[in-house]
Design an enzyme around this catalytic site. Structure first.
Site, mmCIF file in Angstrom:
data_model
loop_
_atom_site.group_PDB
_atom_site.id
_atom_site.type_symbol
_atom_site.label_atom_id
_atom_site.label_comp_id
_atom_site.label_asym_id
_atom_site.label_seq_id
_atom_site.Cartn_x
_atom_site.Cartn_y
_atom_site.Cartn_z
ATOM 1 N N LYS A 88 0.829 -1.210 0.000
ATOM 2 C CA LYS A 88 0.000 0.000 0.000
ATOM 3 C C LYS A 88 0.868 1.266 0.000
ATOM 4 C CE LYS A 88 -3.791 -2.427 0.233
ATOM 5 N NZ LYS A 88 -3.187 -3.702 -0.155
ATOM 6 N N ASP A 89 0.219 2.373 -0.310
ATOM 7 C CA ASP A 89 0.910 3.653 -0.415
ATOM 8 C C ASP A 89 1.421 4.131 0.942
ATOM 9 O OD1 ASP A 89 -1.390 3.507 -2.494
ATOM 10 O OD2 ASP A 89 0.018 4.930 -3.348
ATOM 11 N N ARG A 90 2.440 4.974 0.884
ATOM 12 C CA ARG A 90 2.973 5.548 2.114
ATOM 13 C C ARG A 90 2.163 6.764 2.554
ATOM 14 N NH1 ARG A 90 8.999 8.087 3.529
ATOM 15 N NH2 ARG A 90 8.319 9.026 5.487
#
Length: 424
Positions: A88-90
């Site tokens: 997943k995105d940061r």
């Protein structure tokens, strides 16, 4: 279709938009809460018994690999005992499942980390692996659009996304601040581990501080790990681990790469696969073919998993199936598996691999080095989804669901048509 004017997108093969409408501009991720992702897990993952504890991990503004390492540190275990289904995105608020081998719910309850919530869900007999999910739900906010009344543009682009946009791999696949992941993967595939290390540690990008850029550039030129090891910030732990290995074991570049987590190593190679897919898709558009325009030799993927090939005699029927959403044209993601140059996707990818002097055998060698299979796969060229859009004051909210391996930023770039740095 319109071409992207942005050098970074063009460098990563993302050269086209599907919609002719002007973008709304704006900025994504002004704050992490503007980008929310909820993983849709497979229902069979998580029961009452088994050595793997399945947990729901909710994190804010954490890179997944770093979060996993910190969780492992608090539990007193190796980070290799933790698995997950999707990266997943940061710069986001994300919720996903992870598996942890041989720990109890009580041990997990003792984990305390800022902006991380870890909740036991159940147990399983197998660890979670990449791809073990049904998809992801997104709730995104685009702030400060360039037009005071974006409603008409939003409606037009929403209809385009429903019909299909180029299924590009998004910027975060290659590294949001430093898009070098695919470049490292290229050198691993070519067996040049020195260049892979020099690229990962030494290639500087404009978004970094002047100090870090100078340190990277000096190492790239000198190959001397000592000055960079003394000067790089402590939080750059991956680079520092590699530099420390080179300081102790001079010239052992393959060993330096193995200082990285195995999943990160595998991401380098898969990022190069993704880069090739983006390039092949844009080359298709260069030749004048759209997302719904089959040509003889195209591989077709049907919703039920069946595959077929477009031929001169069935093009009319295939076009009808594509318009009705029954199947999609696909391009080949190269790997150890031999390609079929008779298919349109196979021909294009074969030419790209020849350009980079990479063969299916190279993917086999990379598999042995990284301990990950790179078999190759077919990927749909079109991304389609229903969008729920709303104007909230001066901002735009988008809600939609995507299958695994599809990128929300690929949807957002159609709406924004802005410099990609405004999406990271």
């Amino acid at each position: 279709m319109n071409q992207s004017p942005y050098p970074l997108e063009r460098e990563l093969g993302m050269r086209y938009y599907a919609s002719d409408a002007e973008g709304i501009g704006g900025r994504l991720r002004s704050v992490p809460g503007d980008f929310r992702v909820e993983e849709i897990p497979l229902p069979e993952k998580g029961g009452t018994s088994g050595p793997y504890l399945i947990c729901t991990l909710t994190k804010t503004n954490w890179e997944l690999q770093h979060a996993v390492k910190e969780i492992a540190k608090r539990l007193g275990i190796s980070h290799r005992r933790i698995g997950w289904a999707g990266t997943k995105d940061r710069n986001a608020v994300t919720s996903q499942r992870i598996s942890i081998y041989n720990v109890t719910a009580g041990q997990v309850a003792g984990v305390r980390l800022k902006d991380i919530l870890l909740e036991p869900f159940g147990n399983a007999n197998e660890a979670l692996s990449l791809g073990d999910l049904k998809g992801n739900r997104f709730d995104l906010v685009i702030r400060e659009p360039d037009t005071p009344d974006p409603g008409e543009r939003i409606q037009e682009i929403t209809e385009t996304v429903r019909d299909g946009v180029p299924n590009y791999y998004g910027l975060q696949r290659f590294g949001a601040i430093r898009p070098v992941t695919h470049k490292v993967g290229k050198w691993i595939l070519r067996g040049d581990f020195e260049q892979a290390v020099l690229t990962y540690i030494g290639l500087a990008y404009p978004a970094e501080t002047d100090t870090v850029k100078a340190i990277r550039s000096e190492f790239y030129q000198s190959r001397d790990p000592a000055p960079a090891l003394r000067s790089l910030p402590v939080q750059m732990n991956y680079e520092r681990a590699m530099l420390h290995h080179l300081h102790v074991h001079a010239g052992d570049y393959s060993g330096a790469l193995r200082e990285l987590p195995p999943k990160l190593l595998s991401m380098f190679v898969s990022a190069f696969q993704s880069y090739l897919f983006n390039c092949a898709l844009s080359l298709r558009f260069d030749e004048g073919y759209g997302l719904s325009d089959p040509v003889p030799g195209d591989r077709l993927l049907f919703a039920n998993g069946r595959t077929d090939t477009a031929t001169t005699s069935n093009l009319a029927a295939v076009s009808l199936h594509i318009r009705r959403g029954r199947c999609s044209i696909a391009l080949f993601m190269p790997g150890r598996e031999k390609m079929d140059p008779k298919t349109e996707g196979g021909r294009v990818m074969e030419e790209l691999l020849a350009e980079y002097s990479i063969t299916p055998e190279d993917f086999g060698h990379a598999s042995a080095f990284v301990h990950t299979k790179f078999e190759g796969a077919w990927r749909p060229i079109a991304l389609k989804t229903e969008i729920e859009s709303a104007l909230e004051g001066s901002s735009v909210r988008l809600k939609f669901t995507l299958p695994p391996g599809h990128y929300a930023t690929t949807v957002c770039r159609e709406f924004m048509k802005a410099d990609p740095v405004r999406m990271i």
